[in-house]
Design a protein around this motif. Structure first.
Motif, PDB file in Angstrom:
ATOM      1  N   ASP A 188     -30.504  26.395  58.087  1.00  0.00           N
ATOM      2  CA  ASP A 188     -29.618  25.658  58.991  1.00  0.00           C
ATOM      3  C   ASP A 188     -28.677  26.572  59.759  1.00  0.00           C
ATOM      4  N   ASP A 189     -28.299  27.711  59.154  1.00  0.00           N
ATOM      5  CA  ASP A 189     -27.382  28.639  59.813  1.00  0.00           C
ATOM      6  C   ASP A 189     -28.089  29.594  60.781  1.00  0.00           C
ATOM      7  N   GLY A 190     -29.398  29.426  60.959  1.00  0.00           N
ATOM      8  CA  GLY A 190     -30.151  30.231  61.912  1.00  0.00           C
ATOM      9  C   GLY A 190     -30.885  31.410  61.302  1.00  0.00           C
ATOM     10  N   ARG A 191     -30.496  31.798  60.082  1.00  0.00           N
ATOM     11  CA  ARG A 191     -31.198  32.910  59.426  1.00  0.00           C
ATOM     12  C   ARG A 191     -32.596  32.473  59.011  1.00  0.00           C
TER      13      ARG A 191
END
Length: 88
Positions: free
Chosen positions: A31-34
């Protein structure tokens, strides 16, 4: 990053899985893009990256370290049985 064998991409419930030779890598974006990459055939071998390519590269390097450690400690690794052959 060069691959030893051809890759096959296929979607699995929101993840991307790649089959590279005998070891399969599953990639998923958090969800945080990682990105997180996991070698399915080696439990616990996971790595994060800021991009899909970074996560894949890190998990491949970690998998090779884990396999090397197992070989150094005398473990038999069936997945590598076709990788090396003794020259006649």
């Amino acid at each position: 990053m060069a691959k030893i064998a051809a890759t096959v991409d296929f979607a699995v419930e929101g993840c991307i899985s790649r089959e590279i030779g005998m070891l399969r890598i599953a990639l998923e974006q958090e969800d945080d893009g990682r990105w997180i990459a996991e070698v399915i055939d080696l439990p616990g071998v996971m790595a994060y990256g800021n991009s899909q390519a970074e996560a894949e590269g890190k998990v491949e390097a970690l998998a090779l370290r884990v396999l090397a450690d197992r070989l150094e400690h005398g473990e038999v690794i069936p997945e590598l049985s076709r990788l090396f052959v003794v020259a006649a």
